[in-house]
Design a protein around this motif. Structure first.
Motif, mmCIF file in Angstrom:
data_model
loop_
_atom_site.group_PDB
_atom_site.id
_atom_site.type_symbol
_atom_site.label_atom_id
_atom_site.label_comp_id
_atom_site.label_asym_id
_atom_site.label_seq_id
_atom_site.Cartn_x
_atom_site.Cartn_y
_atom_site.Cartn_z
ATOM 1 N N SER A 1 0.816 -1.207 0.000
ATOM 2 C CA SER A 1 0.000 0.000 0.000
ATOM 3 C C SER A 1 0.857 1.267 0.000
ATOM 4 O O SER A 1 1.689 1.472 0.889
ATOM 5 N N THR A 2 0.631 2.111 -0.988
ATOM 6 C CA THR A 2 1.327 3.406 -0.993
ATOM 7 C C THR A 2 0.782 4.323 0.090
ATOM 8 O O THR A 2 1.475 5.245 0.528
ATOM 9 N N GLU A 3 -0.465 4.082 0.542
ATOM 10 C CA GLU A 3 -1.038 4.904 1.613
ATOM 11 C C GLU A 3 -0.215 4.769 2.891
ATOM 12 O O GLU A 3 0.077 5.754 3.572
ATOM 13 N N TYR A 4 0.168 3.539 3.229
ATOM 14 C CA TYR A 4 1.015 3.327 4.403
ATOM 15 C C TYR A 4 2.367 4.007 4.211
ATOM 16 O O TYR A 4 2.929 4.593 5.140
ATOM 17 N N LEU A 5 2.899 3.920 2.991
ATOM 18 C CA LEU A 5 4.199 4.548 2.700
ATOM 19 C C LEU A 5 4.119 6.053 2.898
ATOM 20 O O LEU A 5 5.002 6.655 3.520
ATOM 21 N N TRP A 6 3.082 6.683 2.368
ATOM 22 C CA TRP A 6 2.958 8.139 2.476
ATOM 23 C C TRP A 6 2.744 8.569 3.932
ATOM 24 O O TRP A 6 3.242 9.616 4.342
ATOM 25 N N ALA B 1 6.148 6.583 12.463
ATOM 26 C CA ALA B 1 4.859 5.900 12.355
ATOM 27 C C ALA B 1 5.035 4.391 12.286
ATOM 28 O O ALA B 1 5.978 3.887 11.671
ATOM 29 N N PHE B 2 4.154 3.685 12.939
ATOM 30 C CA PHE B 2 4.077 2.215 12.923
ATOM 31 C C PHE B 2 5.259 1.523 13.601
ATOM 32 O O PHE B 2 5.362 0.300 13.571
ATOM 33 N N GLY B 3 6.192 2.272 14.175
ATOM 34 C CA GLY B 3 7.387 1.648 14.736
ATOM 35 C C GLY B 3 8.326 1.135 13.667
ATOM 36 O O GLY B 3 9.126 0.222 13.898
ATOM 37 N N VAL B 4 8.267 1.741 12.480
ATOM 38 C CA VAL B 4 9.056 1.298 11.324
ATOM 39 C C VAL B 4 10.176 2.302 11.057
ATOM 40 O O VAL B 4 9.937 3.507 10.963
ATOM 41 N N ASP B 5 11.400 1.803 10.943
ATOM 42 C CA ASP B 5 12.537 2.673 10.625
ATOM 43 C C ASP B 5 12.733 2.838 9.125
ATOM 44 O O ASP B 5 13.252 3.843 8.656
ATOM 45 N N PHE B 6 12.349 1.821 8.355
ATOM 46 C CA PHE B 6 12.445 1.923 6.899
ATOM 47 C C PHE B 6 11.306 1.118 6.287
ATOM 48 O O PHE B 6 11.041 -0.012 6.702
ATOM 49 N N MET B 7 10.625 1.731 5.316
ATOM 50 C CA MET B 7 9.489 1.060 4.684
ATOM 51 C C MET B 7 9.760 0.874 3.200
ATOM 52 O O MET B 7 10.261 1.779 2.519
ATOM 53 N N VAL B 8 9.433 -0.309 2.696
ATOM 54 C CA VAL B 8 9.618 -0.648 1.295
ATOM 55 C C VAL B 8 8.246 -0.917 0.693
ATOM 56 O O VAL B 8 7.531 -1.810 1.141
ATOM 57 N N CYS B 9 7.865 -0.144 -0.313
ATOM 58 C CA CYS B 9 6.572 -0.309 -0.970
ATOM 59 C C CYS B 9 6.777 -1.088 -2.274
ATOM 60 O O CYS B 9 7.331 -0.561 -3.242
#
Length: 445
Positions: free
Chosen positions: A99-104, A112-120
């Motif tokens: 989901s790009t919504e989570y990425l944005w 956000a979400f306790g994430v240090d790096f997100m891969v879409c």
């Protein structure tokens, strides 16, 4: 480094394979049988259980881990798993999402979400497609050093002007380096007298301009200045993101989507894309819309079987070039064997993006080539680097690792490497390295 990988699908398994030679890896998978199988295939610890569960993460010793990579096929599972990991310790957390919504949301607030790096996955795949469209003769393209350096892989056909030439004869560009040749499943480090043969996959590294010129040499008839006629089949998230990115480049693609509600949404959100509501497997429709005259057709439907059918139809109609999204890694070879020009596997793209964070985050970019036979790695040389002050020809003689220095950027400028080139502190070095030696090479930086 202690790494915990949550999810043992294609992405998780590929990441574990890349990490296990140099790091302590633990894999968690909801399927105990799948976890048990990996125990014998990889040098890793495995654990069957729910990766979002506090007790499962405690059993995997997440509290003492350096990195947690959540890469299941479910977005919410990955986000919850990263959040759980942060309650146990302070590992560097990586989450895979479609989901790009989570990425944005994450880009707006990196906590956000306790994430240090997100891969879409879908966005990465679209970016890969657009890079290949920008260099139509290539089957793989990647950017390094903030776009100053480009790596491209080309398949040489019998009719190509460079087929039968030596590397020395084909190398006519000042800022281009031939770094590798793949032939019959094996890798060759090119020398001046190496002959480029029909069917070879040739990897070059250099300035974007020189790579574009070389593409014109490889296949002049398929390397226009810009691909004016682009048809995207499928209004999936990948298809939508591909069209959006092409619009940002000033292009106006056409997009075929069968679902009326989705087609209407796409038309509203893609002002410069001509959206057609129709079944893309209808050959009469394709002929009527002159899809056969397209420079590039992108198959981005929701299944590999549909993409295969559309790709074959596009080829039979006479489309100049076909790019297909292939979700299953097992099918990539099939698509290539039947002549599809470029098969892009979202899972592989995602695994590559995540892998580049694994070497203590020293490697700034990593591209994996030809079923993991070799990797192109970008490193910045620290003050204590073993390479600083050394000449390239000295390293080649002293180090047993199989590698080729493809490019160096220094203070933002591109330097084409030569034998007498000396490395300096803060240099960005882009190297083509045989996969088993990647850890050793990076450690020298």
């Amino acid at each position: 480094m202690h790494v915990v990988v949550i999810g043992a699908g294609e992405v998780g398994t590929t990441i574990a394979e890349n990490l296990s030679p140099d790091h302590d890896v633990t894999i968690i998978d909801i399927d105990p049988e799948r976890a048990e199988q990996l125990k014998y295939g990889l040098d890793v610890l495995t654990l069957g259980g729910d990766g979002t569960s506090l007790s499962t993460q405690e059993a995997a010793n997440v509290a003492a881990s350096d990195m947690v990579i959540a890469c299941t096929d479910d977005d919410l599972t990955n986000l919850v798993a990263c959040g759980t990991a942060k309650t146990l310790g302070d590992p560097f957390t990586v989450a895979r999402t479609k989901s790009t919504e989570y990425l944005w949301t994450w880009e707006r607030d990196n906590s956000a979400f306790g994430v240090d790096f997100m891969v879409c996955t879908d966005l990465l795949t679209a970016q890969d497609i657009v890079r290949v469209i920008g260099l139509p003769a290539a089957i793989d393209v990647d950017q390094f050093a903030d776009g100053t350096v480009q790596m491209a892989e080309f398949e040489v056909k019998d009719e190509s002007p460079v087929a039968g030439q030596t590397i020395e004869e084909a190398d006519r560009f000042d800022s281009l380096t031939f770094v590798g040749v793949f032939r019959d499943g094996s890798m060759i480090l090119p020398r001046g007298d190496t002959v480029i043969e029909d069917g070879d996959r040739t990897v070059v590294i250099g300035s974007p301009e020189s790579v574009q010129l070389f593409a014109s040499d490889i296949a002049p008839e398929t390397t226009p200045n810009e691909a004016d006629e682009i048809v995207i089949v499928g209004g999936s998230e990948v298809g939508f993101q591909t069209a959006r990115l092409l619009e940002k480049r000033g292009l106006s693609p056409r997009l075929i989507e069968q679902n009326s509600k989705r087609a209407r949404w796409l038309a509203e959100h893609l002002p410069d894309t001509y959206v057609m509501e129709h079944d893309a497997t209808d050959t009469e429709f394709l002929a009527r819309e002159h899809v056969d005259q397209a420079d590039i057709v992108v198959a981005a439907l929701d299944s590999d079987e549909k993409n295969l059918l559309v790709s074959v139809l596009a080829q039979r109609l006479g489309c100049a070039r076909v790019i297909s999204v292939v979700d299953s890694g097992e099918y990539v070879a099939l698509f290539e064997q039947i002549g599809i020009d470029v098969a892009i596997n979202p899972r592989r793209v995602t695994a590559e993006e995540i892998t580049r964070f694994t070497f203590d985050k020293i490697a700034e970019n990593i591209a994996v080539l030809d079923d993991d036979l070799a990797e192109v790695v970008e490193v910045e040389l620290g003050i204590d680097s073993e390479l600083v002050g050394r000449r390239i020809d000295e390293l080649v003689q002293e180090i047993e690792a199989t590698f080729v220095i493809g490019a160096i950027t220094r203070n933002g400028s591109l330097i084409t490497p030569r034998g007498d080139t000396k490395f300096r502190h803060n240099d960005h070095v882009i190297a083509f390295v045989e996969t088993p030696f990647v850890g050793e090479f990076i450690s020298m930086a």
